[in-house]
Motif scaffolding. Structure first.
Motif, short mmCIF file in Angstrom:
data_model
loop_
_atom_site.label_atom_id
_atom_site.label_comp_id
_atom_site.label_asym_id
_atom_site.label_seq_id
_atom_site.Cartn_x
_atom_site.Cartn_y
_atom_site.Cartn_z
N MET A 133 1.49 -14.87 16.54
CA MET A 133 0.96 -14.23 15.35
C MET A 133 0.87 -12.72 15.60
O MET A 133 0.21 -12.27 16.52
N SER A 134 1.54 -11.94 14.81
CA SER A 134 1.51 -10.50 14.98
C SER A 134 0.45 -9.88 14.06
O SER A 134 0.27 -10.31 12.94
N LEU A 135 -0.23 -8.91 14.60
CA LEU A 135 -1.24 -8.21 13.81
C LEU A 135 -0.59 -7.09 13.04
O LEU A 135 0.16 -6.29 13.59
N LYS A 136 -0.85 -7.03 11.75
CA LYS A 136 -0.32 -5.96 10.93
C LYS A 136 -1.20 -4.72 11.10
O LYS A 136 -2.41 -4.81 11.17
N THR A 137 -0.56 -3.57 11.14
CA THR A 137 -1.29 -2.32 11.19
C THR A 137 -1.71 -1.97 9.77
O THR A 137 -0.86 -1.87 8.89
N PRO A 138 -3.01 -1.81 9.52
CA PRO A 138 -3.47 -1.50 8.16
C PRO A 138 -2.91 -0.17 7.66
O PRO A 138 -2.88 0.81 8.38
N VAL A 139 -2.46 -0.17 6.42
CA VAL A 139 -1.93 1.04 5.77
C VAL A 139 -2.93 1.47 4.70
O VAL A 139 -3.42 0.65 3.93
N MET A 140 -3.22 2.77 4.67
CA MET A 140 -4.22 3.30 3.74
C MET A 140 -3.55 3.95 2.53
O MET A 140 -2.45 4.47 2.64
N ASN A 141 -4.27 3.93 1.41
CA ASN A 141 -3.83 4.73 0.27
C ASN A 141 -4.43 6.14 0.44
O ASN A 141 -5.11 6.42 1.42
N TYR A 142 -4.16 7.01 -0.52
CA TYR A 142 -4.58 8.41 -0.35
C TYR A 142 -6.09 8.57 -0.27
O TYR A 142 -6.59 9.32 0.57
N MET A 143 -6.85 7.87 -1.11
CA MET A 143 -8.31 8.01 -1.09
C MET A 143 -8.90 7.49 0.22
O MET A 143 -9.83 8.09 0.77
N GLN A 144 -8.36 6.40 0.74
CA GLN A 144 -8.82 5.88 2.03
C GLN A 144 -8.46 6.85 3.15
O GLN A 144 -9.24 7.05 4.08
N TYR A 145 -7.29 7.48 3.04
CA TYR A 145 -6.87 8.47 4.03
C TYR A 145 -7.83 9.65 4.04
O TYR A 145 -8.21 10.14 5.10
N ARG A 146 -8.25 10.10 2.87
CA ARG A 146 -9.20 11.22 2.79
C ARG A 146 -10.54 10.85 3.43
O ARG A 146 -11.15 11.64 4.13
N LYS A 147 -11.00 9.61 3.19
CA LYS A 147 -12.24 9.15 3.82
C LYS A 147 -12.09 9.11 5.33
O LYS A 147 -12.99 9.50 6.07
#
Length: 116
Positions: free
Chosen positions: A1-15
């Motif tokens: 089982m491979s773990l996916k690296t979470p990808v952020m949207n722009y607002m999450q990136y700013r946080k």
């Protein structure tokens, strides 16, 4: 089982960028551990393990959204996403308290009305 690296949207990136100021290994945009530019500050993915374990828990909402996407549920009352404590949970923690109070009040009204 491979773990996916979470990808952020722009607002999450700013946080995340605001949270990076709390990282103890960051010095003027440079990571003291890697002795280079902080990889977390230039990426929309969650790459830095130190950030994931030590800094991200400071913002519980962002942590839940990024690390628990598969387990999230939507609140029946307000529609907000939340991480349930059990498989039967229908309400977010805030609405859960309000719904519990509403049901208890209705139960008590019924009890005092029909108990005589």
């Amino acid at each position: 089982m491979s773990l996916k690296t979470p990808v952020m949207n722009y607002m999450q990136y700013r946080k995340m960028r605001r949270l990076l100021q709390e990282c103890c290994d960051l010095d003027n945009g440079r990571c003291l551990i890697l002795d280079s530019v902080c990889v977390q500050s230039i990426s929309y993915t969650l790459l830095c393990n130190w950030f994931r374990e030590a800094v991200l828990p400071l913002d519980k909402e962002l942590q839940i959204v990024l690390l628990s996407k598969d387990n999230l549920k939507n609140c029946v009352i307000c529609g907000k996403s939340f991480l349930p404590n059990s498989n039967r949970a229908k309400y977010c923690p805030m609405c859960s308290v309000l719904e519990c109070r509403r049901r208890e009040a209705a139960r008590q009204r019924w009890r005092y009305t029909y108990s005589e």
